[in-house]
Structures are given as structure tokens and as C-alpha cells.
Enzyme design. Structure first.
Site, PDB file in Angstrom:
ATOM      1  CG  PHE A 113      -2.028   0.938   1.216  1.00 30.70           C
ATOM      2  CD1 PHE A 113      -3.183   0.650   0.517  1.00 30.70           C
ATOM      3  CD2 PHE A 113      -1.934   2.144   1.893  1.00 30.70           C
ATOM      4  CE1 PHE A 113      -4.244   1.548   0.508  1.00 30.70           C
ATOM      5  CE2 PHE A 113      -2.987   3.047   1.881  1.00 30.70           C
ATOM      6  CZ  PHE A 113      -4.147   2.747   1.186  1.00 30.70           C
ATOM      7  CG  ASP A 184       0.423  -2.802   7.152  1.00 31.49           C
ATOM      8  OD1 ASP A 184      -0.661  -3.174   7.642  1.00 31.49           O
ATOM      9  OD2 ASP A 184       0.623  -1.662   6.707  1.00 31.49           O
ATOM     10  CE1 TYR A 209      -8.956   2.166   7.420  1.00 30.86           C
ATOM     11  CE2 TYR A 209      -7.961   3.132   9.374  1.00 30.86           C
ATOM     12  CZ  TYR A 209      -7.882   2.789   8.038  1.00 30.86           C
ATOM     13  OH  TYR A 209      -6.743   3.053   7.330  1.00 30.86           O
ATOM     14  CE  LYS A 210      -7.662  -0.523   5.265  1.00 30.02           C
ATOM     15  NZ  LYS A 210      -6.231  -0.538   4.968  1.00 30.02           N
ATOM     16  NE  ARG A 356     -10.393  -3.278  -2.253  1.00 31.00           N
ATOM     17  CZ  ARG A 356      -9.716  -2.567  -1.345  1.00 31.00           C
ATOM     18  NH1 ARG A 356      -8.470  -2.889  -1.064  1.00 31.00           N
ATOM     19  NH2 ARG A 356     -10.259  -1.529  -0.754  1.00 31.00           N
TER      20      ARG A 356
HETATM   21  C1  PLP Z   1      -5.593   0.780   4.789  1.00 33.23           C
HETATM   22  C2  PLP Z   1      -4.115   0.744   4.799  1.00 33.23           C
HETATM   23  C3  PLP Z   1      -3.368   1.826   5.303  1.00 33.23           C
HETATM   24  C4  PLP Z   1      -4.045   3.097   5.747  1.00 33.23           C
HETATM   25  O1  PLP Z   1      -3.241   3.881   6.590  1.00 33.23           O
HETATM   26  P1  PLP Z   1      -3.902   5.019   7.492  1.00 33.23           P
HETATM   27  O2  PLP Z   1      -2.773   5.735   8.095  1.00 33.23           O
HETATM   28  O3  PLP Z   1      -4.775   4.328   8.498  1.00 33.23           O
HETATM   29  O4  PLP Z   1      -4.729   5.885   6.602  1.00 33.23           O
HETATM   30  C5  PLP Z   1      -2.000   1.686   5.369  1.00 33.23           C
HETATM   31  N1  PLP Z   1      -1.377   0.562   4.943  1.00 33.23           N
HETATM   32  C6  PLP Z   1      -2.068  -0.487   4.454  1.00 33.23           C
HETATM   33  C7  PLP Z   1      -1.337  -1.700   4.008  1.00 33.23           C
HETATM   34  C8  PLP Z   1      -3.451  -0.429   4.353  1.00 33.23           C
HETATM   35  O5  PLP Z   1      -4.135  -1.438   3.821  1.00 33.23           O
END
Ligand code: PLP
Length: 397
Positions: A113, A184, A209-210, A356
């Protein structure tokens, strides 16, 4: 045995919608408004500043961290909540690099990400010690491991395709070469079985939040393996990670154990919302959730391939190799997803051409999967997507 009919009844799911986007933002547990409401009036309202002690707001980041720990195979006292995942990436990488000071490379993969990669780039620039971020293709990570590498930072489940790294094998291989490993778990926590202890991970981070349904902007978590906790120097040395915050010393001394990864004042309201969602997680096992998620994903693949031959599966076909989401490639994926949402199936679009869909056994069942596939069939085969109103892009896709 986990009762998923029961858990489904505990979520607010708007009528006429099949929600396959819990991998981006989980839905609202029915108990959350009341739980947050009574925290607001009885704690903030009546206790005012004394709530920090009387309601133990100060202990909440660790208390909630321990509950998250149970879902990811982390012992009590090894997970703490706070900030956002981007910040936790920074903290974990900064600390890990210091634990491996003679090496200069952070290795990740190009499917990660973007924020994870951006945060590392920014950190390395500030450090200005000639360290570099190196990216491999996801399937080439193992081959890219070497004694040059200080830290391996990977997201276990790819946010686009759902492809899943072998956490245990990669950690073992990395350790054999003297590399520290950060996982992560953004698309893992609440989606797949994670056992940080068995994998011997050094650090882990993730958001809530996911799949964990903590609500928009719910705080992130960080895990530090017990063996590292006393050696880790927190890069973000905020006062609530201090050994004695209320001594108000001029000098920083890191707190005991995982507490040192705290930074500033915790988001009490958001943590309270998350606690209410974790009550539902107490009713299920991650093994049951994982088994059911594979069933739902397999069913969706079979239904969509039967109904929509023009869509191409971009997720691994074998459930063992993917997380809890399924992506299909479609030339007009953006318009396709807008049309689908308009017809009551909420998934999301990921650039450049993915549709998705997240599958979350706590509130999605077989009937939803078949219903969603039937609507997708109409959107694709009747060209419902081919309408100018589905072309305009909003700020958040
Ligand atoms: C959703 C997601 C994020 C989001 O980061 P925030 O700081 O919470 O906005 C970061 N890394 C990964 C791999 C994600 O899937």
C-alpha cells in the site's frame, strides 16, 4: 462453533444493500451508538477530567491492545493502540532500523500500500544516513533477501488482489539472514488467522476500521515482540510513552514495555467505539472466521465465473494463498463499480482496473454472495455500466 447468524444480527446493515466493502470500512455494530453515547454523557459529561482515572481512559490503549492481541496471536502487554497506521509504519521502521544499525536497506514489495512506502521514504530522508528503500515484486521477495538488508517490511495481504505472503516462512528466512521483520496486518487482522508469536515476527502494525469494524478513523495498533521491547527506542518520543508522563521531566525516558510506543493523548471516543465492536469478536474464533471466509470467497468466484465470463479473476484461486477479498479485472472497472453500487452492491474500485469485493463472515452470508453475483451479472452482461453518470470520479474511490 461461531454463530454467524447471530453476529450478522448485531450489525446495522442498511436495507437494500449488500455490503462487500468491509475490507475498507467495516459497518456499524448496533451496540456502538449506545456505548459511545453513554461514554460521552456518563464519562466525559459527568466525570470531566477525572475520567482519565475513574474510567481509566489512560489505560485504554493497552487494554484495547490486549484484546486486539488475542486476534493476532500476540501475548498480553505486546500491543498498544494509537494514531493511524501510517504513523505506526514510521514508528516500527524507525525502531527496527536502529536495532540493526550496520545495515542500510529496507526491503518491501511493489504491491504494498503506497502510504507504507511513502512513510519509509520520508523517514529515510530525515535520517539522511544513506539508507535506501528497495522494492521487489511480491513473488520475488524471498529471492531478494540478503545480508545487506536491515528490515523487511511487508503487508501480509495485498490490498488489490488479496494475494497473501507466507508470513512464517518469510520471517524465518529473513531471520536466518539477520533481518528484522515488520508485518502490516491491515488486511489480515480480522480477516485471516495470524499468530505473531508462532511466526516470531519482530514488529506488526495494522488498522482497526477495516475488518475490525472500529469506525472511520479508528486508531491503529502496533505490536513489538516481547524480546525487543526493552531495547526499542521510540522515534516518536511523545510524553505518554515516557516512563513517568506526569513527572513532567525535561528529559525523555522511554516507558516500560509496549507503553513506550504510545505518543500523545489517546482518542478515547474512537477507542470506545472499537471496544464495542470487539465485543462481537469475542463471540467468534478467528479459525471459524477464516474457514467461512474461504467458503464465501470460493462461492463468489464460482458464481461470477459462471455468470460473467468477460471478468478476469486477479486474486489467487487457492483460498490458502489469499486474504478475505476477491478482485476481478474489468476494462471499465470504475464505471462498473459505480453501476454496481447504484444497484445495491457496494464493493470498491482500485486503480487501474480492479473491482474489489471483501467477504466478512461476521455479517455476510451465502445469500448475499449469490445476490451480489446476480446483480454483477446484470451490470456486466446488460452493459449497465455504460452510462455517462458512472464515469465521473469522486474524491474517494
Ligand atoms: C488501509 C491501509 C493503510 C491506511 O493507513 P492510514 O494511516 O490508516 O490511513 C495503510 N497501509 C495499508 C497496508 C493499508 O491497507
Amino acid at each position: 462453533m461461531s454463530d454467524f447468524q447471530k453476529t450478522k444480527s448485531m450489525f446495522h446493515l442498511p436495507k437494500g444493500i449488500i455490503y462487500l466493502d468491509g475490507n475498507s470500512l467495516g459497518p456499524l455494530p448496533k451496540a456502538t451508538p449506545e456505548k459511545v453515547g453513554s461514554m460521552l454523557t456518563q464519562e466525559w459529561g459527568d466525570m470531566l477530567i477525572t475520567g482519565w482515572n475513574k474510567a481509566d481512559w489512560m489505560g485504554q490503549p493497552s487494554r484495547v491492545g490486549d484484546r486486539i492481541g488475542k486476534l493476532i496471536g500476540a501475548p498480553a502487554g505486546s500491543v498498544v493502540m494509537g494514531d493511524t497506521l501510517s504513523i505506526k509504519v514510521y514508528q516500527a521502521v524507525a525502531s527496527a532500523l536502529e536495532l540493526n544499525p550496520t545495515r542500510k536497506v529496507v526491503l518491501s514489495d511493489n504491491g504494498n500500500f503506497p502510504t507504507d512506502l511513502y512513510m519509509v521514504e520520508g523517514l529515510l530522508k530525515s535520517l539522511d544516513k544513506g539508507q535506501e528503500l528497495r522494492l521487489a515484486n511480491p513473488e520475488d521477495v524471498e529471492a531478494a533477501l540478503s545480508e545487506e538488508i536491515a528490515v523487511l517490511m511487508l503487508t501480509e495481504v495485498d490490498y488489490r488482489t488479496g494475494r497473501k505472503h507466507d508470513m512464517k516462512a518469510l520471517t524465518q528466512k529473513a531471520h536466518a539472514l539477520g533481518i528484522l521483520v515488520i508485518w502490516d496486518l491491515a488486511h489480515s487482522a480480522g480477516a485471516v488467522e495470524v499468530d505473531l508469536t508462532a511466526c516470531d515476527a519482530d514488529f506488526a502494525i495494522g488498522c482497526t476500521y477495516k475488518y475490525l469494524n472500529g469506525g472511520p478513523g479508528a486508531p491503529a495498533f502496533i505490536y513489538v515482540a516481547p524480546k525487543h521491547q526493552e531495547n526499542v527506542r521510540p522515534a516518536l518520543s511523545g510524553w505518554l510513552g515516557h516512563e513517568a508522563p506526569f513527572a513532567f521531566d525535561i528529559d525523555y525516558r522511554p516507558g516500560t514495555g509496549i507503553e513506550r510506543m504510545r505518543v500523545g493523548t489517546p482518542p478515547v471516543i474512537a477507542l470506545t467505539a472499537l471496544e464495542s465492536s470487539l465485543d462481537i469478536w469475542d463471540m467468534v474464533t478467528t479459525a471459524d472466521v477464516r474457514a467461512k471466509s474461504i467458503e464465501l470467497c470460493d462461492l463468489f468466484i464460482a458464481e461470477v465465473e459462471k455468470r460473467c465470463p468477460s471478468l478476469e479473476l486477479s486474486s489467487p484461486r487457492d483460498g490458502a494463498n489469499r486474504g478475505s477479498q476477491i478482485s476481478f479485472k474489468f476494462e471499465h472497472a470504475y464505471a462498473g463499480m459505480q453501476a454496481l453500487i447504484d444497484n445495491g452492491v457496494v464493493g470498491d474500485f482500485r486503480a487501474p482496473n480492479s473491482m474489489r469485493f471483501g467477504f466478512t463472515p461476521l455479517y455476510i452470508d451465502e445469500e448475499d454472495v449469490i445476490g451480489a453475483a446476480a446483480i454483477l451479472e446484470r451490470v456486466i452482461n446488460d452493459n449497465l455500466w455504460d452510462n455517462p453518470k458512472y464515469q465521473t470520479r469522486s474524491r474517494v474511490t
